[in-house]
Design an enzyme around this catalytic site. Structure first.
Site, PDB file in Angstrom:
ATOM      1  N   GLY A  76      13.964  22.804  73.433  1.00 15.36           N
ATOM      2  CA  GLY A  76      13.477  21.533  73.977  1.00 15.36           C
ATOM      3  C   GLY A  76      11.984  21.522  74.292  1.00 15.36           C
ATOM      4  CG  ASP A 133       9.148  39.600  69.635  1.00 13.28           C
ATOM      5  OD1 ASP A 133      10.207  40.229  69.830  1.00 13.28           O
ATOM      6  OD2 ASP A 133       9.094  38.553  68.966  1.00 13.28           O
ATOM      7  NE  ARG A 177       9.504  34.032  65.285  1.00 15.77           N
ATOM      8  CZ  ARG A 177      10.555  33.424  64.743  1.00 15.77           C
ATOM      9  NH1 ARG A 177      11.776  33.818  65.060  1.00 15.77           N
ATOM     10  NH2 ARG A 177      10.391  32.442  63.889  1.00 15.77           N
ATOM     11  CG  HIS A 276      20.260  37.386  70.474  1.00 15.37           C
ATOM     12  ND1 HIS A 276      20.790  37.084  69.242  1.00 15.37           N
ATOM     13  CD2 HIS A 276      19.213  36.553  70.637  1.00 15.37           C
ATOM     14  CE1 HIS A 276      20.099  36.084  68.695  1.00 15.37           C
ATOM     15  NE2 HIS A 276      19.141  35.748  69.525  1.00 15.37           N
ATOM     16  NE  ARG A 279      16.269  36.801  73.623  1.00 16.91           N
ATOM     17  CZ  ARG A 279      16.298  35.743  72.781  1.00 16.91           C
ATOM     18  NH1 ARG A 279      15.524  35.746  71.711  1.00 16.91           N
ATOM     19  NH2 ARG A 279      17.044  34.715  73.025  1.00 16.91           N
TER      20      ARG A 279
HETATM   21  O1  F6P Z   1      10.488  35.874  70.406  1.00 18.58           O
HETATM   22  C1  F6P Z   1      11.450  36.784  70.819  1.00 18.58           C
HETATM   23  C2  F6P Z   1      12.552  36.881  69.843  1.00 18.58           C
HETATM   24  O2  F6P Z   1      13.327  37.892  70.385  1.00 18.58           O
HETATM   25  C3  F6P Z   1      12.142  37.137  68.398  1.00 18.58           C
HETATM   26  O3  F6P Z   1      11.896  38.472  68.106  1.00 18.58           O
HETATM   27  C4  F6P Z   1      13.318  36.569  67.640  1.00 18.58           C
HETATM   28  O4  F6P Z   1      12.958  36.210  66.342  1.00 18.58           O
HETATM   29  C5  F6P Z   1      13.686  35.402  68.464  1.00 18.58           C
HETATM   30  O5  F6P Z   1      13.355  35.721  69.792  1.00 18.58           O
HETATM   31  C6  F6P Z   1      15.113  34.990  68.344  1.00 18.58           C
HETATM   32  O6  F6P Z   1      15.351  33.905  69.178  1.00 18.58           O
HETATM   33  P1  F6P Z   1      16.706  33.056  69.264  1.00 18.58           P
HETATM   34  O7  F6P Z   1      17.745  33.713  68.437  1.00 18.58           O
HETATM   35  O8  F6P Z   1      17.042  33.026  70.703  1.00 18.58           O
HETATM   36  O9  F6P Z   1      16.326  31.699  68.745  1.00 18.58           O
END
Ligand code: F6P
Length: 352
Positions: A76, A133, A177, A276, A279
């Site tokens: 968003g 990242d 990325r 993920h 993360r």
């Molecule tokens: O920008 C952080 C990141 O972890 C990137 O490395 C990855 O491409 C992206 O987020 C993925 O984000 P999502 O799947 O949440 O859209």
């Protein structure tokens, strides 16, 4: 003072620690803090459901939690033009209507670019950099990176036994990325044989030669770590989805590389995407402390009236940089960095 806080973009371990440090620091100065849920979306939710009071109770026991108690979104963007206009001015107005003097925006390049524009439109903003990242040039390190590297390194470590037992080549895709920091650090820490990062386009012949060497002269298995944004020389980044304009979802390079290795080198190969997992979970102690320092530093900036700035780590200090510069440049892996040299001197191939 009364200050709004939000978290935007992909989540990263340490967001909650920033929220807690900022909130407690502000309360101890006699200020009030409110949280906006899901980036800026909370401003537009009915019956005030998107706005939460952040008091001592609300931020108790969250330092160790992954994710963000405020929720987030990387979809968003209020500055996206729809039907001829965006919602930027409305965002500024709504935050002022909440009685807030300013906003602390915790986010990565996308969120901080939005924050800088809101500042230009009359909102007082302080930015706090976040991304696993680690690709923001304005700060030496972002919180979340250390945790992601630890998670990826642990995973790569676990692959060795299967790779060795089955004499396989395992190709692991990690996040990153534009910048290969996670790939480089986890590949090095996880003792990968090949590390493919966005900064060094690779040649399949060289990747296969490095793998073959492991079978001819070595232990007959290989570990390849590849950043999601890596690409072969003259080739393109692998993308799994293009639904969001300007931000395609990267992914698939590990599978591509694995198939090519099987075809060219003939070894049994498997690929996996850590995704993920990198993360999530509890931040490492390093990330907790960095995030707490960033949150406390944001309070100091607000107290000094240093709006329009972003907290940044320039070891040994946490200081501030202008918000407008915060996202101007990406932090890419310098090809002459000692970390790349360390890998090369260990015999790691970058496929170049
Ligand atoms: O920008 C952080 C990141 O972890 C990137 O490395 C990855 O491409 C992206 O987020 C993925 O984000 P999502 O799947 O949440 O859209």
């Amino acid at each position: 003072m009364r200050i709004a806080v939000n978290t935007g973009g992909g989540d990263a371990p340490g967001l909650n620690a920033v929220i807690r440090a900022f909130t407690l620091g502000a309360i101890h100065r006699g200020w009030e803090v409110v949280g906006i849920r899901r980036g800026y979306d909370g401003l537009f939710m009915e019956d005030g459901k998107g706005i939460v009071t952040l008091d001592e109770e609300a931020v108790r026991g969250i330092t160790h939690l992954g994710g963000t108690i405020l929720g987030t979104t990387n979809r968003g963007n209020p500055l996206e033009v729809r039907n001829g206009s965006d919602r930027g001015d409305e965002v500024v107005q709504r935050i002022h209507d909440l009685g807030c003097d300013g906003l602390v925006a915790i986010g990565g390049d996308g969120s901080l670019t939005i924050a800088a524009e809101l500042q230009r439109r009359g909102l007082k903003v302080i930015g706090v950099p976040k991304t696993i990242d680690n690709d923001l040039a304005a700060t030496t390190v972002t919180f979340g990176f250390h945790t992601a590297v630890q998670t990826a390194t642990d995973a790569i470590g676990r692959l060795h036994s299967t790779a060795e037992a089955h004499r396989r080549t395992m190709v692991v895709e990690v996040m990153g990325r534009d910048a290969g920091w996670i790939g480089l650090f986890s590949g090095l820490g996880g003792t990968a044989d090949v590390i493919l990062i966005p900064e060094i386009p690779f040649d399949f012949d060289r990747v296969c030669a490095a793998v073959r060497e492991r079978y001819d002269d070595g232990p007959e298995f290989a570990i390849v770590v590849v950043s999601e944004g890596a690409r072969p020389i003259g080739g393109k980044v692998e993308v799994v989805e293009t639904a969001t304009p300007g931000r395609p979802r990267y992914g698939g390079i590990a599978d591509f590389v694995a198939k090519e290795i099987t075809k060219r080198a003939g070894h049994e190969t498997r690929s996996l995407v850590l995704g993920h997992i990198q993360r999530g979970g509890e931040p490492t102690a390093y990330d907790k402390v960095l995030a707490l320092r960033f949150g406390a530093a944001a309070v100091e900036l607000a107290a000094r009236g240093d709006w329009g700035s972003m907290v940044a780590l320039h070891p040994p200090h946490v200081d501030a940089v202008p918000l407008a510069e915060a996202t101007a440049r990406l932090r890419l892996v310098p090809l002459d960095s000692d970390i790349v040299q360390t890998a090369r001197s260990l015999g790691v191939s970058f496929g170049d």
